[in-house]
Design a protein around this motif. Structure first.
Motif, PDB file in Angstrom:
ATOM      1  N   ASP A  33       1.024  -1.504   0.372  1.00 50.35           N
ATOM      2  CA  ASP A  33       0.233  -0.286  -0.273  1.00 50.35           C
ATOM      3  C   ASP A  33       0.769   0.996  -0.074  1.00 50.35           C
ATOM      4  OD1 ASP A  33      -2.615  -1.219  -0.090  1.00 50.35           O
ATOM      5  OD2 ASP A  33      -2.404  -1.292   2.351  1.00 50.35           O
ATOM      6  N   LEU A  34       2.173   0.823  -0.039  1.00 51.72           N
ATOM      7  CA  LEU A  34       3.627   2.247   0.435  1.00 51.72           C
ATOM      8  C   LEU A  34       3.049   3.173  -1.110  1.00 51.72           C
ATOM      9  CD1 LEU A  34       5.947   1.214   2.565  1.00 51.72           C
ATOM     10  CD2 LEU A  34       3.806   2.102   3.169  1.00 51.72           C
ATOM     11  N   SER A  35       3.242   4.369  -1.133  1.00 52.26           N
ATOM     12  CA  SER A  35       3.191   5.392  -2.375  1.00 52.26           C
ATOM     13  C   SER A  35       4.671   5.060  -2.585  1.00 52.26           C
ATOM     14  CB  SER A  35       3.461   6.265  -2.236  1.00 52.26           C
ATOM     15  OG  SER A  35       3.350   6.879  -0.788  1.00 52.26           O
ATOM     16  N   SER A  36       5.069   5.621  -3.860  1.00 51.14           N
ATOM     17  CA  SER A  36       6.754   5.704  -4.473  1.00 51.14           C
ATOM     18  C   SER A  36       7.274   6.545  -3.444  1.00 51.14           C
ATOM     19  CB  SER A  36       6.715   5.984  -5.481  1.00 51.14           C
ATOM     20  OG  SER A  36       6.565   5.413  -6.356  1.00 51.14           O
ATOM     21  N   GLU A  37       6.674   8.372  -2.706  1.00 56.60           N
ATOM     22  CA  GLU A  37       7.091   9.023  -2.010  1.00 56.60           C
ATOM     23  C   GLU A  37       7.501   8.400  -0.364  1.00 56.60           C
ATOM     24  OE1 GLU A  37       5.589  10.700  -5.323  1.00 56.60           O
ATOM     25  OE2 GLU A  37       4.484   9.011  -4.289  1.00 56.60           O
ATOM     26  N   GLN A  38       6.185   6.938  -0.223  1.00 57.27           N
ATOM     27  CA  GLN A  38       6.608   6.849   0.924  1.00 57.27           C
ATOM     28  C   GLN A  38       7.722   5.769   1.602  1.00 57.27           C
ATOM     29  OE1 GLN A  38       2.716   5.305   1.422  1.00 57.27           O
ATOM     30  NE2 GLN A  38       2.593   6.753   3.528  1.00 57.27           N
ATOM     31  N   LYS A  39       8.020   5.156   0.189  1.00 60.70           N
ATOM     32  CA  LYS A  39       9.393   3.969   0.197  1.00 60.70           C
ATOM     33  C   LYS A  39      10.391   4.887   0.140  1.00 60.70           C
ATOM     34  CE  LYS A  39       7.319   1.697  -3.332  1.00 60.70           C
ATOM     35  NZ  LYS A  39       6.294   0.231  -3.922  1.00 60.70           N
ATOM     36  N   ASN A  40      10.460   5.448  -0.173  1.00 59.63           N
ATOM     37  CA  ASN A  40      11.877   6.817  -0.485  1.00 59.63           C
ATOM     38  C   ASN A  40      12.290   6.962   0.229  1.00 59.63           C
ATOM     39  OD1 ASN A  40      11.873   5.866  -3.320  1.00 59.63           O
ATOM     40  ND2 ASN A  40      10.972   7.997  -4.612  1.00 59.63           N
ATOM     41  N   ASP A 103      10.584   3.803  -9.526  1.00 60.21           N
ATOM     42  CA  ASP A 103       9.412   3.053  -8.532  1.00 60.21           C
ATOM     43  C   ASP A 103       8.818   1.871 -10.017  1.00 60.21           C
ATOM     44  OD1 ASP A 103       8.155   0.725  -7.517  1.00 60.21           O
ATOM     45  OD2 ASP A 103       7.339   2.187  -5.626  1.00 60.21           O
ATOM     46  N   GLY A 106       3.161  -0.502  -9.533  1.00 63.03           N
ATOM     47  CA  GLY A 106       2.382   0.414 -10.905  1.00 63.03           C
ATOM     48  C   GLY A 106       2.814   0.899 -11.885  1.00 63.03           C
ATOM     49  N   GLN A 107       3.710   0.380 -12.610  1.00 62.48           N
ATOM     50  CA  GLN A 107       3.852   0.861 -13.642  1.00 62.48           C
ATOM     51  C   GLN A 107       2.950  -0.065 -15.016  1.00 62.48           C
ATOM     52  OE1 GLN A 107       7.945   0.477 -14.512  1.00 62.48           O
ATOM     53  NE2 GLN A 107       8.325   2.067 -13.605  1.00 62.48           N
ATOM     54  N   GLY A 152       8.752  -2.858  -2.658  1.00 62.28           N
ATOM     55  CA  GLY A 152       6.872  -3.358  -1.834  1.00 62.28           C
ATOM     56  C   GLY A 152       7.359  -4.894  -1.453  1.00 62.28           C
TER      57      GLY A 152
END
Length: 429
Positions: A33-40, A103, A106-107, A152
């Motif tokens: 569920d994490l966004s790319s921004e959160q993971k970074n 990331d 989601g691509q 993820g």
């Protein structure tokens, strides 16, 4: 009583690893569920924590290095095992680099519309829970964990006994730093056991693990493959070849062979067998022989090569053609033509990385079509078989499999995909 102690220990190992698996499965659902921004943001926090814990990690590493010396490990192994501030800073820099990469999750891989109006999209998604088994190098703990996090995936790591204290300290630091920025609990776990039984339990845990990746020697990989109940991505031997074609630039051929063999002989993409077309062997072999001897390379040659090299060489056995030396040793053979070279590589190679040196596009096209390897090069050293060199930015390993992932494995190879179908009431009836 001794048997009961062993039984209790076996139960403890199994229960601990199964609990880790259950925790990782829960973590994987939150990670997805994490966004790319959160993971970074999590990755940058992990890098900062690694630097903050530098002294703690070095102290843990000192124990491993001391044990390695007492156990008679080679200087090369001890060097690979050792950590200092600059190496830990390099690990932190590697984490920051991964945070800057695109990331893949989601691509959209493909999308199309059906005649009935249904819209179908194929998108990349995390694999889920990935088990990674590796040997002595403690930096793999960081590399594997951060690549899985970026895509993820929850990860369960099982390192070698030589680096157990270092690995535990690194994994704890990464999880701690990540949690401060929102990393789900149990996203990064390291098995605290070095007993072989821990590998068995991990490999059998298909109720929690979606994939297992062994990084190490052939013995480790074969053991994991024989036990695993989930897919395994394998990296078998790097028996890499370079074929010198009849129509080639001799200087280019010499430069490529010397680089592929001597630039770093202990890695999987280093050259192990040199094949030379007999039409150019008389000119090429004396030159490359002197080049290699100057670099300290031991040559194991067939009779025809030995007669032309003009230097001392060891007679090659049939086993040499199947050997990954990981050392300054090179097998050399004269072949009749390109088809003979292709047959030799497909029979004796490990489907890793192979090269042709030629000015003939026709021969290059034939070689690149017929060679059944993950990476096939034309006028390029096999040392470029590497995720970073391919522009992937990071690498989990090099797969010699044919399904799911092949060749350098980067972020995309740590994802799967699913289909999203959108409609407006379509029914089959």
């Amino acid at each position: 009583m001794y048997e009961n102690q062993n039984l209790n220990m076996s139960i403890d190992i199994k229960e601990t690893i199964e609990r880790m698996g259950a925790d990782a499965l829960i973590a994987s659902r939150h990670l997805a569920d994490l966004s790319s921004e959160q993971k970074n943001k999590i990755l940058l926090s992990m890098a900062d924590q690694l630097l903050s814990d530098c002294d703690i990690i070095i102290e843990a590493n000192k124990i491993d290095v001391s044990d390695a010396k007492n156990n008679g490990l080679t200087n090369a192994m001890i060097d690979r095992l050792g950590l200092n501030r600059s190496r830990i800073e390099a690990m932190a820099d590697g984490i920051k680099q991964v945070s800057s990469l695109d990331d893949p999750v989601g691509q959209v891989m493909d999308d199309w519309k059906r005649p009935n109006g249904m819209s179908i999209r194929q998108i990349r998604v995390p694999i889920g829970v990935i088990g990674i088994i590796f040997e002595s190098r403690p930096n793999v703990t960081s590399d594997a964990a951060v690549l899985c996090l970026k895509t993820g995936n929850a990860t369960i790591l099982r390192g070698g006994k030589e680096s157990i204290n270092s690995n535990l300290a690194i994994a704890k630091s990464l999880q701690k730093g990540g949690e401060r920025a929102g990393l789900p609990e149990h996203s990064i776990q390291l098995i605290p056991f070095t007993d072989r039984e821990s590998v068995k339990h991990l490999a059998e845990m298909d109720q929690f693990l979606d994939l297992i990746i062994p990084r190490g020697g052939a013995g480790l990989i074969e053991a994991v493959v024989s036990m695993a109940r989930m897919p395994v991505i394998k990296h078998y031997d790097g028996i890499c070849h370079t074929y010198i074609d009849s129509d080639c630039d001799i200087k280019m051929a010499r430069d490529i062979v010397v680089d592929a063999k001597t630039q770093k002989p202990s890695v999987c993409n280093a050259l192990e067998t040199l094949l030379v077309s007999e039409s150019v062997a008389k000119e090429f072999l004396p030159l490359i022989g002197r080049d290699l001897i100057e670099k300290g390379v031991e040559i194991r040659a067939d009779q025809q090569s030995s007669d032309l090299l003009g230097i001392d060489s060891v007679p090659a056995s049939n086993e040499d053609w199947r050997t990954e030396y990981l050392d300054l040793i090179l097998s050399v053979k004269v072949v009749s033509d390109i088809n003979d070279a292709i047959d030799h590589i497909n029979e004796y190679g490990s489907h890793h990385s192979d090269c042709i040196v030629t000015d003939s596009r026709e021969n290059a096209d034939l070689f690149m079509k017929k060679i059944d390897s993950a990476t096939v090069f034309w006028n390029v050293s096999t040392r470029f078989s590497d995720g970073e060199e391919f522009g992937f930015g990071a690498e989990i390993g090099i797969s010699t499999d044919k399904l799911h992932a092949r060749g350098p494995m980067a972020l995309r190879e740590l994802t799967s995909y699913k289909y999203l179908i959108t409609g407006n009431g379509q029914t089959k009836s």
